[in-house]
Motif scaffolding. Structure first.
Motif, PDB file in Angstrom:
ATOM      1  N   GLN A   1       0.821  -1.208   0.000  1.00 57.11           N
ATOM      2  CA  GLN A   1       0.000   0.000   0.000  1.00 57.11           C
ATOM      3  C   GLN A   1       0.857   1.261   0.000  1.00 57.11           C
ATOM      4  N   ALA A   2       2.045   1.197   0.604  1.00 51.77           N
ATOM      5  CA  ALA A   2       2.866   2.391   0.757  1.00 51.77           C
ATOM      6  C   ALA A   2       4.145   2.382  -0.067  1.00 51.77           C
ATOM      7  N   VAL A   3       4.575   1.234  -0.581  1.00 55.44           N
ATOM      8  CA  VAL A   3       5.881   1.157  -1.237  1.00 55.44           C
ATOM      9  C   VAL A   3       5.717   0.982  -2.738  1.00 55.44           C
ATOM     10  N   PHE A   4       6.399   1.846  -3.500  1.00 53.11           N
ATOM     11  CA  PHE A   4       6.461   1.720  -4.950  1.00 53.11           C
ATOM     12  C   PHE A   4       7.924   1.544  -5.326  1.00 53.11           C
ATOM     13  N   ARG A   5       8.234   0.439  -6.011  1.00 56.67           N
ATOM     14  CA  ARG A   5       9.593   0.180  -6.483  1.00 56.67           C
ATOM     15  C   ARG A   5       9.482  -0.273  -7.930  1.00 56.67           C
ATOM     16  N   CYS A   6       9.999   0.528  -8.859  1.00 56.35           N
ATOM     17  CA  CYS A   6       9.881   0.241 -10.285  1.00 56.35           C
ATOM     18  C   CYS A   6      10.685  -1.002 -10.647  1.00 56.35           C
ATOM     19  N   THR A   7      10.054  -1.929 -11.364  1.00 59.25           N
ATOM     20  CA  THR A   7      10.740  -3.149 -11.788  1.00 59.25           C
ATOM     21  C   THR A   7      11.652  -2.893 -12.982  1.00 59.25           C
ATOM     22  N   SER A   8      11.491  -1.756 -13.646  1.00 64.03           N
ATOM     23  CA  SER A   8      12.299  -1.453 -14.820  1.00 64.03           C
ATOM     24  C   SER A   8      13.560  -0.658 -14.478  1.00 64.03           C
ATOM     25  N   CYS A   9      13.379   0.491 -13.807  1.00 65.15           N
ATOM     26  CA  CYS A   9      14.535   1.362 -13.544  1.00 65.15           C
ATOM     27  C   CYS A   9      15.009   1.335 -12.088  1.00 65.15           C
ATOM     28  N   GLY A  10      14.219   0.744 -11.184  1.00 66.46           N
ATOM     29  CA  GLY A  10      14.619   0.652  -9.777  1.00 66.46           C
ATOM     30  C   GLY A  10      14.247   1.857  -8.942  1.00 66.46           C
ATOM     31  N   HIS A  11      13.519   2.823  -9.498  1.00 71.06           N
ATOM     32  CA  HIS A  11      13.088   4.009  -8.751  1.00 71.06           C
ATOM     33  C   HIS A  11      12.218   3.593  -7.575  1.00 71.06           C
ATOM     34  N   THR A  12      12.500   4.125  -6.384  1.00 72.96           N
ATOM     35  CA  THR A  12      11.735   3.812  -5.184  1.00 72.96           C
ATOM     36  C   THR A  12      11.144   5.096  -4.622  1.00 72.96           C
ATOM     37  N   ASP A  13       9.859   5.013  -4.244  1.00 69.00           N
ATOM     38  CA  ASP A  13       9.169   6.178  -3.705  1.00 69.00           C
ATOM     39  C   ASP A  13       7.961   5.696  -2.911  1.00 69.00           C
ATOM     40  N   HIS A  14       7.367   6.594  -2.157  1.00 73.95           N
ATOM     41  CA  HIS A  14       6.096   6.276  -1.512  1.00 73.95           C
ATOM     42  C   HIS A  14       5.054   6.153  -2.624  1.00 73.95           C
ATOM     43  N   ALA A  15       4.209   5.161  -2.550  1.00 76.51           N
ATOM     44  CA  ALA A  15       3.268   4.867  -3.631  1.00 76.51           C
ATOM     45  C   ALA A  15       2.321   6.033  -3.907  1.00 76.51           C
ATOM     46  N   ASP A  16       1.833   6.687  -2.875  1.00 71.71           N
ATOM     47  CA  ASP A  16       0.916   7.808  -3.068  1.00 71.71           C
ATOM     48  C   ASP A  16       1.616   9.018  -3.677  1.00 71.71           C
ATOM     49  N   VAL A  17       2.858   9.250  -3.294  1.00 70.19           N
ATOM     50  CA  VAL A  17       3.624  10.369  -3.856  1.00 70.19           C
ATOM     51  C   VAL A  17       3.900  10.118  -5.338  1.00 70.19           C
ATOM     52  N   ASN A  18       4.261   8.880  -5.676  1.00 65.44           N
ATOM     53  CA  ASN A  18       4.495   8.528  -7.072  1.00 65.44           C
ATOM     54  C   ASN A  18       3.225   8.722  -7.895  1.00 65.44           C
ATOM     55  N   ALA A  19       2.080   8.283  -7.376  1.00 66.18           N
ATOM     56  CA  ALA A  19       0.811   8.445  -8.093  1.00 66.18           C
ATOM     57  C   ALA A  19       0.451   9.921  -8.235  1.00 66.18           C
ATOM     58  N   ALA A  20       0.687  10.706  -7.200  1.00 63.13           N
ATOM     59  CA  ALA A  20       0.386  12.140  -7.262  1.00 63.13           C
ATOM     60  C   ALA A  20       1.246  12.835  -8.310  1.00 63.13           C
ATOM     61  N   ARG A  21       2.504  12.437  -8.427  1.00 56.91           N
ATOM     62  CA  ARG A  21       3.372  13.018  -9.453  1.00 56.91           C
ATOM     63  C   ARG A  21       2.901  12.638 -10.852  1.00 56.91           C
ATOM     64  N   ASN A  22       2.416  11.410 -11.006  1.00 53.39           N
ATOM     65  CA  ASN A  22       1.878  10.986 -12.301  1.00 53.39           C
ATOM     66  C   ASN A  22       0.635  11.797 -12.667  1.00 53.39           C
TER      67      ASN A  22
END
Length: 117
Positions: free
Chosen positions: A42-63
Motif C-alpha cells: 500500500q505504501a511502497v512503490f519500487r519500479c521493476t524497470s529502472c529501480g526508482h523507489t518512492d512512496h506509492a501515493d507520492v508517485n501516483a500524485a506526481r503521475n
C-alpha cells in the motif's frame, strides 16, 4: 465535491483540470513503465524497470500532476500551433517593448489543488 472545487477555483481565478487516474499508482514517474509488480504494498512503490523507489501515493500524485500539465498545454481546437499575432508597431524599439510586455503577461495559471514539486 467537484462542484465545490470548481466554485473555489472560479473564486480564486484558477483552473480545474480533470485527469484519468487509471494506472497512476502502477506507473513509474521516472521511466513511465506500467507494471503491477512495481506496487509492492500500500505504501511502497519500487519500479521493476529502472529501480526508482518512492512512496506509492507520492508517485501516483506526481503521475497525476504530469498528466494534468500535459492536458493543460495541449492546443485548443481551431488554433494553429505556432500562429503569430500580427504586429501593429514597427522597428526594433517597438519590437523589444512588445516582447517585454508579452513576457510579463505570460504567467502560468495556478492549478487548483495541485502543489508544485
Amino acid at each position: 465535491m467537484e462542484l465545490a472545487t470548481r466554485s473555489k477555483a472560479r473564486y480564486t481565478g484558477t483552473q480545474v483540470i480533470t485527469v484519468d487516474p487509471a494506472c497512476t499508482s502502477q506507473r513509474c514517474n521516472v521511466c513511465t513503465v506500467v507494471d503491477r509488480k512495481s506496487r509492492e504494498s500500500q505504501a511502497v512503490f519500487r519500479c521493476t524497470s529502472c529501480g526508482h523507489t518512492d512512496h506509492a501515493d507520492v508517485n501516483a500524485a506526481r503521475n497525476i500532476l504530469t498528466a494534468g500539465r500535459a492536458e493543460f498545454v495541449q492546443p485548443r481546437p481551431g488554433v494553429r500551433a505556432g500562429a503569430r499575432k500580427p504586429r501593429t508597431r514597427v522597428g526594433r524599439k517597438a519590437n523589444r517593448q512588445a516582447t517585454a510586455a508579452q513576457a510579463t503577461a505570460q504567467t502560468e495559471p495556478e492549478l487548483a489543488g495541485i502543489p508544485r514539486l
